[in-house]
Write a protein that holds these residues in place. Structure first.
Motif, PDB file in Angstrom:
ATOM      1  N   LYS A  82       3.299   7.096   8.924  1.00  0.00           N
ATOM      2  CA  LYS A  82       1.897   7.397   9.448  1.00  0.00           C
ATOM      3  C   LYS A  82       2.154   8.095  10.800  1.00  0.00           C
ATOM      4  CE  LYS A  82      -0.840   3.798   7.498  1.00  0.00           C
ATOM      5  NZ  LYS A  82      -1.366   2.260   7.576  1.00  0.00           N
ATOM      6  N   GLU A  83       3.438   8.232  11.341  1.00  0.00           N
ATOM      7  CA  GLU A  83       3.693   8.726  12.569  1.00  0.00           C
ATOM      8  C   GLU A  83       4.012  10.527  12.253  1.00  0.00           C
ATOM      9  OE1 GLU A  83       7.332   7.414  13.836  1.00  0.00           O
ATOM     10  OE2 GLU A  83       6.828   5.202  13.866  1.00  0.00           O
ATOM     11  N   LEU A  84       4.037  10.751  10.986  1.00  0.00           N
ATOM     12  CA  LEU A  84       4.135  12.119  10.530  1.00  0.00           C
ATOM     13  C   LEU A  84       2.714  12.898  10.516  1.00  0.00           C
ATOM     14  CD1 LEU A  84       6.987  11.984   7.950  1.00  0.00           C
ATOM     15  CD2 LEU A  84       7.111  12.609  10.390  1.00  0.00           C
ATOM     16  N   PRO A  85       2.386  14.195  10.764  1.00  0.00           N
ATOM     17  CA  PRO A  85       1.214  14.705  10.500  1.00  0.00           C
ATOM     18  C   PRO A  85       0.748  14.447   9.084  1.00  0.00           C
ATOM     19  CG  PRO A  85       2.969  16.126  11.536  1.00  0.00           C
ATOM     20  CD  PRO A  85       3.467  15.024  10.960  1.00  0.00           C
ATOM     21  N   GLY A  86      -0.417  14.142   8.801  1.00  0.00           N
ATOM     22  CA  GLY A  86      -0.897  13.917   7.483  1.00  0.00           C
ATOM     23  C   GLY A  86      -1.494  12.596   7.197  1.00  0.00           C
ATOM     24  N   THR A  87      -1.828  12.155   5.695  1.00  0.00           N
ATOM     25  CA  THR A  87      -2.315  10.983   5.589  1.00  0.00           C
ATOM     26  C   THR A  87      -1.474  10.412   4.751  1.00  0.00           C
ATOM     27  OG1 THR A  87      -3.508  12.109   3.820  1.00  0.00           O
ATOM     28  CG2 THR A  87      -4.574  11.906   5.915  1.00  0.00           C
ATOM     29  N   VAL A  88      -1.348   8.875   4.588  1.00  0.00           N
ATOM     30  CA  VAL A  88      -0.637   7.819   3.710  1.00  0.00           C
ATOM     31  C   VAL A  88      -1.422   7.137   2.938  1.00  0.00           C
ATOM     32  CG1 VAL A  88       1.564   6.430   3.702  1.00  0.00           C
ATOM     33  CG2 VAL A  88       1.249   8.172   5.538  1.00  0.00           C
ATOM     34  N   LYS A  89      -1.195   7.207   1.688  1.00  0.00           N
ATOM     35  CA  LYS A  89      -2.212   6.219   0.923  1.00  0.00           C
ATOM     36  C   LYS A  89      -0.810   5.065   0.449  1.00  0.00           C
ATOM     37  CE  LYS A  89      -5.007   7.437  -2.017  1.00  0.00           C
ATOM     38  NZ  LYS A  89      -5.443   8.352  -3.215  1.00  0.00           N
ATOM     39  N   THR A  90      -1.355   3.765   0.536  1.00  0.00           N
ATOM     40  CA  THR A  90      -0.395   2.772  -0.132  1.00  0.00           C
ATOM     41  C   THR A  90      -0.955   2.035  -1.172  1.00  0.00           C
ATOM     42  OG1 THR A  90       0.562   2.602   2.257  1.00  0.00           O
ATOM     43  CG2 THR A  90       1.027   0.922   0.425  1.00  0.00           C
ATOM     44  N   ASP A  91      -0.359   1.882  -2.250  1.00  0.00           N
ATOM     45  CA  ASP A  91      -1.044   1.181  -3.515  1.00  0.00           C
ATOM     46  C   ASP A  91       0.287   0.457  -4.213  1.00  0.00           C
ATOM     47  OD1 ASP A  91      -2.651   0.164  -5.309  1.00  0.00           O
ATOM     48  OD2 ASP A  91      -3.387   2.189  -5.976  1.00  0.00           O
ATOM     49  N   ALA A  92      -0.090  -0.364  -5.367  1.00  0.00           N
ATOM     50  CA  ALA A  92       1.020  -0.960  -5.785  1.00  0.00           C
ATOM     51  C   ALA A  92       0.881  -0.735  -7.314  1.00  0.00           C
ATOM     52  CB  ALA A  92       1.078  -2.431  -5.447  1.00  0.00           C
ATOM     53  N   ILE A  93       2.071  -0.693  -7.966  1.00  0.00           N
ATOM     54  CA  ILE A  93       2.239  -0.835  -9.532  1.00  0.00           C
ATOM     55  C   ILE A  93       3.002  -1.891  -9.894  1.00  0.00           C
ATOM     56  CG2 ILE A  93       1.569   1.888  -9.680  1.00  0.00           C
ATOM     57  CD1 ILE A  93       4.619   2.210  -9.842  1.00  0.00           C
ATOM     58  N   LEU A  94       2.593  -2.046 -11.471  1.00  0.00           N
ATOM     59  CA  LEU A  94       3.545  -3.114 -11.803  1.00  0.00           C
ATOM     60  C   LEU A  94       4.623  -2.704 -12.648  1.00  0.00           C
ATOM     61  CD1 LEU A  94       3.188  -6.538 -12.341  1.00  0.00           C
ATOM     62  CD2 LEU A  94       2.253  -5.757 -14.459  1.00  0.00           C
ATOM     63  N   SER A  95       6.001  -3.088 -12.349  1.00  0.00           N
ATOM     64  CA  SER A  95       7.151  -2.558 -13.204  1.00  0.00           C
ATOM     65  C   SER A  95       7.362  -3.020 -14.571  1.00  0.00           C
ATOM     66  CB  SER A  95       8.381  -3.184 -12.296  1.00  0.00           C
ATOM     67  OG  SER A  95       8.840  -4.340 -12.714  1.00  0.00           O
ATOM     68  N   VAL A  96       8.174  -2.362 -15.106  1.00  0.00           N
ATOM     69  CA  VAL A  96       8.489  -3.009 -16.875  1.00  0.00           C
ATOM     70  C   VAL A  96       9.106  -4.186 -16.624  1.00  0.00           C
ATOM     71  CG1 VAL A  96       8.214  -0.600 -17.652  1.00  0.00           C
ATOM     72  CG2 VAL A  96      10.283  -1.451 -16.719  1.00  0.00           C
ATOM     73  N   LEU A  97       9.385  -4.955 -17.627  1.00  0.00           N
ATOM     74  CA  LEU A  97       9.889  -6.195 -17.849  1.00  0.00           C
ATOM     75  C   LEU A  97      11.146  -6.065 -18.789  1.00  0.00           C
ATOM     76  CD1 LEU A  97       7.605  -9.450 -17.790  1.00  0.00           C
ATOM     77  CD2 LEU A  97       9.352  -8.541 -16.194  1.00  0.00           C
ATOM     78  N   PRO A  98      12.291  -6.482 -18.561  1.00  0.00           N
ATOM     79  CA  PRO A  98      12.766  -6.925 -17.365  1.00  0.00           C
ATOM     80  C   PRO A  98      12.724  -6.157 -16.229  1.00  0.00           C
ATOM     81  CG  PRO A  98      14.626  -6.713 -18.875  1.00  0.00           C
ATOM     82  CD  PRO A  98      13.499  -6.516 -19.577  1.00  0.00           C
ATOM     83  N   SER A  99      12.645  -6.343 -15.204  1.00  0.00           N
ATOM     84  CA  SER A  99      12.621  -5.749 -13.898  1.00  0.00           C
ATOM     85  C   SER A  99      14.235  -5.374 -13.414  1.00  0.00           C
ATOM     86  CB  SER A  99      11.926  -6.422 -12.696  1.00  0.00           C
ATOM     87  OG  SER A  99      12.633  -7.733 -12.431  1.00  0.00           O
ATOM     88  N   ILE A 100      14.833  -4.407 -14.149  1.00  0.00           N
ATOM     89  CA  ILE A 100      15.967  -3.851 -14.019  1.00  0.00           C
ATOM     90  C   ILE A 100      16.062  -2.545 -13.797  1.00  0.00           C
ATOM     91  CG2 ILE A 100      17.118  -5.762 -14.889  1.00  0.00           C
ATOM     92  CD1 ILE A 100      17.534  -4.046 -17.449  1.00  0.00           C
ATOM     93  N   THR A 101      17.293  -1.913 -13.233  1.00  0.00           N
ATOM     94  CA  THR A 101      17.248  -0.485 -12.899  1.00  0.00           C
ATOM     95  C   THR A 101      17.407   0.315 -14.179  1.00  0.00           C
ATOM     96  OG1 THR A 101      18.416  -0.918 -10.752  1.00  0.00           O
ATOM     97  CG2 THR A 101      18.845   1.061 -11.953  1.00  0.00           C
ATOM     98  N   SER A 102      17.976   0.009 -15.022  1.00  0.00           N
ATOM     99  CA  SER A 102      18.097   1.079 -16.286  1.00  0.00           C
ATOM    100  C   SER A 102      16.712   1.224 -16.961  1.00  0.00           C
ATOM    101  CB  SER A 102      19.066   0.538 -17.230  1.00  0.00           C
ATOM    102  OG  SER A 102      18.570  -1.044 -17.720  1.00  0.00           O
ATOM    103  N   LEU A 103      15.886   0.048 -17.030  1.00  0.00           N
ATOM    104  CA  LEU A 103      14.567   0.076 -17.711  1.00  0.00           C
ATOM    105  C   LEU A 103      13.722   0.786 -16.805  1.00  0.00           C
ATOM    106  CD1 LEU A 103      13.777  -0.570 -20.552  1.00  0.00           C
ATOM    107  CD2 LEU A 103      12.928  -2.991 -19.584  1.00  0.00           C
ATOM    108  N   GLY A 104      13.778   0.294 -15.585  1.00  0.00           N
ATOM    109  CA  GLY A 104      12.663   0.782 -14.423  1.00  0.00           C
ATOM    110  C   GLY A 104      13.002   2.415 -14.302  1.00  0.00           C
ATOM    111  N   MET A 105      14.086   2.875 -14.197  1.00  0.00           N
ATOM    112  CA  MET A 105      14.294   4.372 -14.204  1.00  0.00           C
ATOM    113  C   MET A 105      13.867   5.099 -15.342  1.00  0.00           C
ATOM    114  SD  MET A 105      14.939   4.967 -10.856  1.00  0.00           S
ATOM    115  CE  MET A 105      15.740   4.158  -9.388  1.00  0.00           C
ATOM    116  N   ALA A 106      14.127   4.506 -16.419  1.00  0.00           N
ATOM    117  CA  ALA A 106      13.631   5.233 -17.638  1.00  0.00           C
ATOM    118  C   ALA A 106      12.125   5.070 -17.821  1.00  0.00           C
ATOM    119  CB  ALA A 106      14.280   4.383 -19.019  1.00  0.00           C
ATOM    120  N   ALA A 107      11.498   4.141 -17.482  1.00  0.00           N
ATOM    121  CA  ALA A 107       9.967   4.290 -17.464  1.00  0.00           C
ATOM    122  C   ALA A 107       9.507   5.306 -16.599  1.00  0.00           C
ATOM    123  CB  ALA A 107       9.593   2.653 -17.016  1.00  0.00           C
TER     124      ALA A 107
END
Length: 833
Positions: A472-497
């Motif tokens: 928010k210190e930068l010029p512009g607007t920021v929106k913050t939301d949340a999403i649900l990761s895949v299971l199992p919550s690991i890098t190989s699966l998450g990055m693929a998803a």
């Protein structure tokens, strides 16, 4: 300048009421008579006064030549005598001396009233270099104090007259075995005159000992910050004169570049006078000493008192946090920064525990409550340990165990409720109404504008919230939301998803897991290069590793991304540290580093590639707890075919029912013949190897709720603004040497307005600071205007005499903008505190 030149200057400088000049050259020792006789000055008559020519001279000057200039030479005669027939002429004329002292007085344009002072300090004026340096400092010296300060400044090798800086240099050498600067000063300046300077400016009349003088300064300063009743044993060191000058001097010292020398001397005085031991043995509350900043030990007492209050069951969170805020504006705060920050987050954890109930009726409600409220406990816990690890100390050590107990209870309560609703999902991770990680590109990223997407490995939700606040210190607007990761919550699966669709002829990517590998459209995407090549088969996309992108020049970045619709950057700072048993305890430091790197990356994408839409998300979150794992927290491995065995999950092609685990089908990502078994809560499977503090792969909120941050750059350079303060004082006249300033914080701290820090002080018309420098932290978030009023008392120096024009300076430390307000200052009794 020679004698003739000095005389010529005198005759040429006539006052507005003079039509001629009469100068009496007094030479009591008859040393310059020959020089007088040889000097010829145009349009000046010369006369030698004898015992028997008074009337003649009077007649010539007043009758014969009433409009002509005269130089009258006088030897061994008292011109102030009643027998002097020329007394009336002498009184409206000027006097000239040609001895060494007189030449100095003339050269420096000093008043004859300073003759005895110059005579006493004749050693200083023997050196032409010292005199020349003195002349370069100031045009006029009007008093003995003025002249002595100039001489001290010269001997202190200062380029300007700066009494405070000179005194700092002199006093700083008191920590050495010999004060060489003081010895040098007393070699050329009369000792009485030096100590008279300290008397006139600081009111000091004690023994001629700089150590005692330092005690006097520091204890007097302290006496104005706390109840002086606490200092009865030190009354001999307390002044009731010139106290404002003492306060302002030490205040400026604490704000100067030589603040480390202040710390050194303060510590010496503290030890010499046994002050810390004294104050620890008397009864004074932290509330009574919260404004003390002369000595360091007060912060230690305040921290110990807050901890003792909490131990005794006294929980006044507002009072405690207000005291920490007060200390934040004091000199020693940075020495205790990590302790105060750690204490603050410990208090926030306590407050959260006392005031927050962990309860929700559904998984969806739990998801919403976590992203709005429950995540804060993870944030407080991380911030506590970040400060603890940055600078471990005895204060923070005292409540490490309590922090662990509070956090363990929180995670247990949250996991119990979360597990209850996980069980109700019946193994289906395709949860309606909650944003899914695998739908990032299809549902949440438009193809209408150029977009950069940053995938930060293990950037869990609460870390993402802190990043959002910084963005928010930068010029512009920021929106913050949340999403649900895949299971199992690991890098190989998450990055693929998270991969964008790579084949336009297919409705979506084909997602398959075979043994321990993940395939997208039949390509093994565990390897970064293969994944990048597959993604870049879509000509609209360019893929970078963060470190590779960072090392490119500005032109190379532009060339590589030219014509691309999407820029994808893979960032790995948190997981790289956390997933290594040797470094897992530094994961919170890695979170801070990741926030800084991502902030700078967003700035770079905006400024260098002109990208106006930037998305930041993660593959998964993580669990971390500092305390050692209890044996009861480990779960026996399941007796099934294990495609992947991890501390937090087992991936299998067998479908069984088991205790203490959740089972989920991977049919939601088109792998219906696979199941993931996840220990309940934060339990972990017993497997070989170290590194049990940092884990992921399971289904706790910290592992599967990940941030979705969108930054939209503003064309008109709008950004969250630093809150401003407005001066409320209407009257612009000051008649006392302490003054209450009232400010209104114009906006509450929020998404659109950031907290800010101000320095406030008064200057005279020449830009010299004539008051304390006070600090104001504008961080009030109350929307009620009446609760955003800030009052500060400011103290002026004692040497403000008569009516002067002053300027109040309000300087924003974040924007460096200074706002001046003109004041009339007319202090009737400058020595009164």
């Amino acid at each position: 300048m020679n004698i003739k030149s000095l005389l010529e200057e005198k005759f040429s400088n006539k006052n507005y009421y003079e039509n001629r000049k009469i100068v009496f050259w007094i030479d009591n020792k008859n040393s310059f008579k020959e020089e007088f006789e040889n000097i010829e000055i145009e349009n000046v008559n010369k006369i030698i006064l004898h015992q028997n020519n008074f009337f003649t001279i009077k007649y010539i000057i007043e009758v014969e030549k009433p409009e002509e200039n005269f130089l009258v030479y006088v030897n061994d005669f008292d011109l102030y005598s009643k027998e002097n027939w020329l007394l009336d002429i002498f009184l409206y004329s000027e006097v000239f001396y040609a001895d060494k002292i007189s030449l100095v007085i003339n050269e420096l344009n000093l008043s004859q009233n300073l003759r005895s002072f110059v005579d006493r300090n004749e050693k200083f004026f023997r050196s032409k270099e010292r005199v020349s340096n003195l002349m370069s400092l100031k045009e006029e010296f009007s008093s003995e104090f003025d002249l002595a300060v100039g001489m001290i400044s010269v001997l202190s090798n200062l380029k300007t007259i700066d009494f405070e800086e000179a005194m700092r240099k002199i006093l700083s050498e008191e920590s050495n075995s010999e004060n060489e600067l003081l010895k040098k000063i007393l070699k050329f300046i009369n000792e009485e005159d030096f100590w008279n300077v300290l008397k006139e400016h600081f009111g000091y009349t004690g023994e001629k000992d700089l150590s005692l003088f330092l005690y006097y300064l520091f204890i007097t300063d302290l006496s104005k910050q706390i109840n002086p009743e606490f200092l009865k044993d030190y009354e001999s060191h307390i002044s009731n004169k010139k106290t404002n000058n003492i306060i302002v001097f030490l205040n400026h010292w604490r704000s100067s570049e030589s603040k480390e020398l202040y710390k050194e001397l303060s510590s010496k005085i503290q030890n010499d006078l046994n002050l810390d031991r004294y104050f620890k043995n008397i009864s004074c509350s932290f509330d009574e000493i919260k404004n003390a900043e002369t000595f360091r030990f007060f912060d230690e007492i305040i921290i110990d008192e807050i901890l003792s209050s909490i131990d005794s069951g006294y929980y006044d969170f507002k009072k405690f946090t207000d005291i920490i805020k007060t200390r934040k504006e004091k000199f020693w705060y940075n020495d205790f920064f990590e302790t105060y920050e750690g204490l603050y987050y410990y208090l926030k954890m306590l407050e959260f525990e006392k005031r927050t109930e962990i309860f929700f009726d559904s998984f969806e409600e739990g998801f919403e409550k976590y992203i709005k409220l429950y995540y804060k406990m993870d944030f407080y816990y991380r911030k506590f340990y970040f400060n603890f690890n940055s600078k471990p100390n005895s204060h923070l050590n005292k409540f490490v165990e309590k922090v662990e107990n509070i956090y363990s209870k929180f995670t247990d309560d949250l996991n119990d409720m979360w597990d209850k609703h996980l069980s109700k999902l019946n193994g289906d991770w395709d949860i309606k109404g909650i944003k899914q990680q695998q739908n990032l590109f299809s549902n949440y990223i438009s193809n209408e504008k150029k977009t950069a997407v940053i995938f930060s490995d293990a950037l869990r939700y609460e870390v993402g919230v802190e990043l959002s606040e910084k963005l928010k210190e930068l010029p512009g607007t920021v929106k913050t939301d949340a999403i649900l990761s895949v299971l199992p919550s690991i890098t190989s699966l998450g990055m693929a998803a998270l991969m964008p669709k790579v084949d336009e002829n297919m409705p979506k990517n084909e997602f398959k897991i075979k043994k321990d590998k993940v395939y997208v459209n039949n390509t093994d995407v565990l390897d970064f290069k293969r994944r990048a090549n597959l993604i870049e088969s879509n000509n609209d996309i360019k893929v970078f590793r963060y470190n590779d992108y960072r090392n490119l020049s500005k032109n190379d970045k532009r060339d590589a991304s030219k014509g691309k619709k999407y820029i994808l950057i893979y960032h790995n700072t948190v997981d790289e540290v956390g997933d290594n048993a040797k470094s897992e305890d530094s994961v919170f430091e890695a979170c801070k580093k990741a926030i800084d790197e991502l902030y700078n990356l967003v700035k770079d994408l905006k400024n260098n590639l002109s990208i106006s839409h930037i998305v930041i998300t993660a593959d998964h979150g993580f669990i971390y707890q500092s305390s050692n794992l209890n044996k009861l927290d480990k779960l026996e491995k399941l007796n099934i075919n294990q495609l992947i065995l991890n501390k937090r999950f087992i991936l299998s092609d067998e479908n069984i029912n088991a205790e203490y685990v959740h089972k989920f089908s991977l049919s939601y990502i088109d792998n219906p013949n696979l199941w993931v078994y996840i220990p309940k809560g934060n339990l972990k499977f017993k497997i070989q190897g170290s590194g049990f503090k940092y884990v992921h792969g399971g289904a706790t909120p910290q592992e599967v709720i990940i941030p979705l941050i969108e930054y939209y750059a503003s064309r008109n350079n709008e950004k969250a603004k630093y809150v401003e303060i407005e001066l409320l004082n209407q009257e612009r006249k000051i008649t006392n040497n302490s003054y209450i300033l009232r400010f209104f914080q114009k906006d509450a701290v929020s998404d659109k307005f950031l907290s800010s820090t101000y320095k406030v002080y008064f200057e005279d018309k020449n830009g010299n600071i004539i008051s304390e420098i006070i600090e104001i932290t504008a961080d009030l978030s109350d929307t009620d205007n009446s609760k955003r009023v800030i009052e500060k008392r400011i103290i002026f120096k004692n040497n403000i005499y008569g009516r002067i024009n002053g300027v109040l300076i309000i300087e924003n430390q974040n924007t460096k903008i200074k706002n001046p307000y003109n004041y009339e200052i007319n202090i009737a009794f400058p020595d009164e505190f």
